[in-house]
Design an enzyme around this catalytic site. Sequence first.
Site, short mmCIF file in Angstrom:
data_model
loop_
_atom_site.label_atom_id
_atom_site.label_comp_id
_atom_site.label_asym_id
_atom_site.label_seq_id
_atom_site.Cartn_x
_atom_site.Cartn_y
_atom_site.Cartn_z
N CYS A 1 4.62 7.98 24.22
CA CYS A 1 5.47 7.11 25.03
C CYS A 1 5.35 5.68 24.54
O CYS A 1 4.68 4.85 25.14
CB CYS A 1 5.10 7.21 26.49
SG CYS A 1 5.41 8.83 27.19
N GLN B 1 -7.83 1.91 5.07
CA GLN B 1 -8.61 1.50 6.23
C GLN B 1 -10.08 1.23 5.90
O GLN B 1 -10.75 0.53 6.66
CB GLN B 1 -8.53 2.57 7.32
CG GLN B 1 -7.16 2.71 7.95
CD GLN B 1 -6.72 1.46 8.69
OE1 GLN B 1 -7.53 0.68 9.15
NE2 GLN B 1 -5.41 1.28 8.81
N GLY C 1 0.81 -1.20 0.00
CA GLY C 1 0.00 0.00 0.00
C GLY C 1 0.84 1.26 0.00
O GLY C 1 0.50 2.26 -0.64
N THR C 2 1.96 1.22 0.72
CA THR C 2 2.86 2.37 0.74
C THR C 2 3.43 2.66 -0.63
O THR C 2 3.50 3.81 -1.07
CB THR C 2 4.00 2.13 1.75
OG1 THR C 2 3.45 2.07 3.07
CG2 THR C 2 5.04 3.23 1.70
N SER D 1 -4.30 -1.28 0.58
CA SER D 1 -3.35 -2.32 0.98
C SER D 1 -4.11 -3.56 1.43
O SER D 1 -4.98 -3.49 2.29
CB SER D 1 -2.46 -1.80 2.12
OG SER D 1 -1.48 -2.74 2.46
N HIS E 1 -3.41 -6.26 3.23
CA HIS E 1 -3.36 -6.84 4.57
C HIS E 1 -4.24 -6.08 5.57
O HIS E 1 -4.45 -6.53 6.68
CB HIS E 1 -1.92 -6.92 5.08
CG HIS E 1 -1.31 -5.61 5.44
ND1 HIS E 1 -1.16 -5.20 6.74
CD2 HIS E 1 -0.79 -4.64 4.68
CE1 HIS E 1 -0.57 -4.01 6.76
NE2 HIS E 1 -0.33 -3.64 5.53
#
Length: 460
Positions: free
Chosen positions: A320, A177, A69-70, A194, A196
């Site tokens: 974090c 998505q 997808g990228t 994408s 997956h």
Amino acid sequence: MPYFDAASSAPLHPVARQALLASLDEGWADPARLYREGRRAALLLDAARETAAEAVGCRPDELVFTPSGTRAVHAAVAGALSGRRRVGRHLALSAVEHSSVLHAAAALEAEGGSFTEVPVDRRGAVDPSAYGRALRPDTALACLQSANHEVGTVQPVAETAEICAEAGVPLLVDAAQSLGWGPVPGRWSLLAASAHKWGGPAGVGLLAVRKGVRFAPRGPADERESGRAAGFENIPAIVAAAASLRAVRAEAEAEAARLRALVDRIRAAVGTLVPDVEVVGDPVRRLPHLVTFSCLYVDGETLLHELDRAGFSVSSGSSCTSSTLTPSHVLKAMGVLTEGNVRLSLPAGTTREEVDGFLGVLPGLVAGVRERLGAPVPAAPSPAARASLVVDTLGRRCPIPVIELAKVIEGVPVGSTVTVLSDDEAARLDIPAWCAMREQEYVGEEPADLGSAYVVRRLV
């Protein structure tokens, strides 16, 4: 062990597994060859292209398969910019796009181009009119995701596409998505996704470019995939991706209704079971399976580890985490709390029992993390309250600056200030967010030695 991170990668759909295994015996040959084995492979590839194009809502000859997808996003941005290079070198995009789009924008800027980030509201959505104002005479391409990968907010793609079309600017939609839940509406020009993300195998992306869009592939090309994705096609994986996309679409309506009810249950319960929690994202215009919330006074990485030990696999956009010390760009753009962030994205088949199990362990785990960090508990104001106070948290990472602020705010009279010294970038986001949640006044930021001074006035 419940897996709640489908937005990162969905479990392989049974249909994908079956199609992958079946096509391994027929799809190994070169589909560009004219002999028998090549023809078999070409038939599989053509059938997969037709299936995927039907799901996307485009013509088969408008769609190509890419290695990810990228790669589809990068090829789309580079090809559209190259095809419209006479128009200009400006890119418009939302502030909450996937990192693949942001990286493409950064590469454009490094080559002398420019880009404009369109802000979003507190729910993570763009205003189409604001998006329109970001378009310039030299804008070669606009980018807008169909739904956000961190908070699930569905973007007004159709409305934005109309504005872009009127301005003569092609719109690239990152549908990674949302594509498994349904086609993307509107007059978009390019689309990337994408496999997956919907339960297909990793290593397969798709790129659709509408006829009439000026597009010139960048870099070395070959005769495969219309010159837009060089290299030998992974036909078994492509067949599995297309078959699983058709399968999840057939199940989408019923599964979306079921998962939306489970997510509604989580959204309603989290704020009741755990104090000092902010549920983020649009509560209505959202993906059916995704919910994100942030917990005050919580180290996000520690909470994720605790949930993992309790048997729940979840993700986070918190600053974090082990992968980054900077806040999520999505949460930052929305202006919401970033510390203690948890993202749940439920895969197909998630049960109510699994969700209830998560809700059962969450309060105790959050309380335990807060206790270890020394988070404050409600206390009566000290009779010896001071007119103002300075708290030095230099060298301490999130969420410690906010915890220390919360500990002392009731130690000053109403109308007085607390100044927090911090060199942690997350404090710039989380202290104002804490003030909004606690109905205190965020006065602003001032320069200080080795960091910044964040001034808060007590109102209640």
